[in-house]
Scaffold this motif. Structure first.
Motif, PDB file in Angstrom:
ATOM      1  N   ARG A   6       0.394  -0.975  -0.371  1.00  0.00           N
ATOM      2  CA  ARG A   6      -0.208  -0.306  -0.039  1.00  0.00           C
ATOM      3  C   ARG A   6       1.123   1.180   0.430  1.00  0.00           C
ATOM      4  NH1 ARG A   6      -4.626   0.960   4.374  1.00  0.00           N
ATOM      5  NH2 ARG A   6      -2.395   0.952   6.214  1.00  0.00           N
ATOM      6  N   THR A   9      -3.630   6.145   0.609  1.00  0.00           N
ATOM      7  CA  THR A   9      -4.819   5.080   0.960  1.00  0.00           C
ATOM      8  C   THR A   9      -5.452   6.824   1.478  1.00  0.00           C
ATOM      9  OG1 THR A   9      -6.411   4.329   2.437  1.00  0.00           O
ATOM     10  CG2 THR A   9      -4.396   5.168   3.748  1.00  0.00           C
ATOM     11  N   GLU A  22     -10.207   3.831  -0.399  1.00  0.00           N
ATOM     12  CA  GLU A  22      -9.436   3.396  -2.186  1.00  0.00           C
ATOM     13  C   GLU A  22      -7.498   3.956  -1.459  1.00  0.00           C
ATOM     14  OE1 GLU A  22     -10.775   4.334  -5.753  1.00  0.00           O
ATOM     15  OE2 GLU A  22      -9.200   6.078  -4.954  1.00  0.00           O
ATOM     16  N   TYR A  35      -6.790  -0.451  -5.003  1.00  0.00           N
ATOM     17  CA  TYR A  35      -8.550  -1.195  -4.501  1.00  0.00           C
ATOM     18  C   TYR A  35      -9.134  -0.202  -3.337  1.00  0.00           C
ATOM     19  CZ  TYR A  35      -8.532  -6.121  -3.296  1.00  0.00           C
ATOM     20  OH  TYR A  35      -9.092  -7.010  -3.063  1.00  0.00           O
ATOM     21  N   SER A  36     -10.092  -0.812  -3.636  1.00  0.00           N
ATOM     22  CA  SER A  36     -11.246  -0.170  -3.232  1.00  0.00           C
ATOM     23  C   SER A  36     -11.791  -0.904  -1.714  1.00  0.00           C
ATOM     24  CB  SER A  36     -12.101   0.348  -3.269  1.00  0.00           C
ATOM     25  OG  SER A  36     -12.071   1.019  -5.369  1.00  0.00           O
ATOM     26  N   VAL A  37     -11.685  -0.715  -0.902  1.00  0.00           N
ATOM     27  CA  VAL A  37     -11.791  -2.035   0.625  1.00  0.00           C
ATOM     28  C   VAL A  37     -13.023  -0.734   1.254  1.00  0.00           C
ATOM     29  CG1 VAL A  37     -10.628  -2.676   3.081  1.00  0.00           C
ATOM     30  CG2 VAL A  37      -9.715  -2.305   0.749  1.00  0.00           C
ATOM     31  N   ASP A  39     -14.286  -1.339   5.009  1.00  0.00           N
ATOM     32  CA  ASP A  39     -13.749  -1.133   6.934  1.00  0.00           C
ATOM     33  C   ASP A  39     -15.946  -1.296   7.572  1.00  0.00           C
ATOM     34  OD1 ASP A  39     -11.368  -1.699   6.243  1.00  0.00           O
ATOM     35  OD2 ASP A  39     -11.003   0.741   5.775  1.00  0.00           O
ATOM     36  N   MET A 113     -13.124  -7.764  -1.158  1.00  0.00           N
ATOM     37  CA  MET A 113     -13.854  -6.667  -0.891  1.00  0.00           C
ATOM     38  C   MET A 113     -13.836  -5.562   0.759  1.00  0.00           C
ATOM     39  SD  MET A 113     -17.888  -5.433  -1.895  1.00  0.00           S
ATOM     40  CE  MET A 113     -18.769  -6.081  -0.636  1.00  0.00           C
ATOM     41  N   THR A 114     -13.882  -6.034   1.860  1.00  0.00           N
ATOM     42  CA  THR A 114     -14.207  -5.801   2.960  1.00  0.00           C
ATOM     43  C   THR A 114     -12.807  -6.325   4.285  1.00  0.00           C
ATOM     44  OG1 THR A 114     -15.862  -5.945   4.821  1.00  0.00           O
ATOM     45  CG2 THR A 114     -15.604  -7.108   3.421  1.00  0.00           C
ATOM     46  N   SER A 115     -13.361  -5.650   4.978  1.00  0.00           N
ATOM     47  CA  SER A 115     -12.279  -6.239   6.522  1.00  0.00           C
ATOM     48  C   SER A 115     -12.548  -7.014   7.481  1.00  0.00           C
ATOM     49  CB  SER A 115     -11.045  -5.075   6.865  1.00  0.00           C
ATOM     50  OG  SER A 115     -11.985  -3.932   7.394  1.00  0.00           O
TER      51      SER A 115
END
Length: 176
Positions: A6, A9, A22, A35-37, A39, A113-115
């Motif tokens: 990374r 961010t 992002e 990368y889109s995440v 949280d 996609m998600t943490s």
């Protein structure tokens, strides 16, 4: 060790339930990317089981526009241990109390996609009580279902919630 580095961010959106960020990234070969995440706080899913039946909840799931049967589950704004969260969700959504919460495993909800991660508990030694639902759960209802009923609901697509399906598979691994 991460295979993706990374570089930067930035937060794109935030509300009380989630944030979206992002990240500028670099792959191992040096190629840049983004990368889109999403949280979200971790959640607990609890499987109330009286030895013959499971207690499920049904509620309207706005993104899908349909009512869904699933195991009680939820997150917390405050930092709770997973077992404490499971106990609270069980009480809030069903009114049930349990003498025992057995940890069955962890679920990584949508790791691409998600943490968010989930913790699955089997609740036994059930005692009935009054629910304490949150305002967004006002349309929720709950009922007992036999193991055969639950499996038929899974086969027919009545239960399609990924977390509930994964939790049931963890149950089957522990209790064939």
């Amino acid at each position: 060790m991460s295979v993706i580095e990374r570089l930067a961010t930035r937060e794109i959106y935030r509300n009380s339930w989630l944030s979206i960020r992002e990240d500028d990234i670099r792959f191992p070969d040096g190629t840049p990317g983004i990368y889109s995440v999403v949280d979200k706080p971790d959640y607990a899913l609890v499987m109330p089981y009286d030895g013959d039946r499971f207690r499920l909840v049904e509620q309207f799931r706005y993104p899908l526009g349909v009512r869904c049967w699933e195991f009680p589950q939820g997150t917390a704004a405050e930092d709770l241990e997973p077992a404490e969260l499971a106990e609270r969700e069980l009480r809030e959504e069903t009114g049930l109390r349990a003498a025992s919460f057995e940890a069955l495993g962890r679920i990584d909800t949508v790791p691409g996609m998600t943490s968010q991660r989930g913790w699955v508990f089997l609740a036994t030694g059930i005692v009935e009580g009054e629910h304490d639902r949150e305002p967004e759960e006002q349309d929720m209802r709950d009922a007992w279902f036999t193991r055969d009923d639950v499996e038929q609901m899974i086969r027919s697509g009545v239960i399609a919630d990924a977390q509930s399906l994964a939790a049931y598979s963890l149950f089957l691994l522990r209790r064939p």
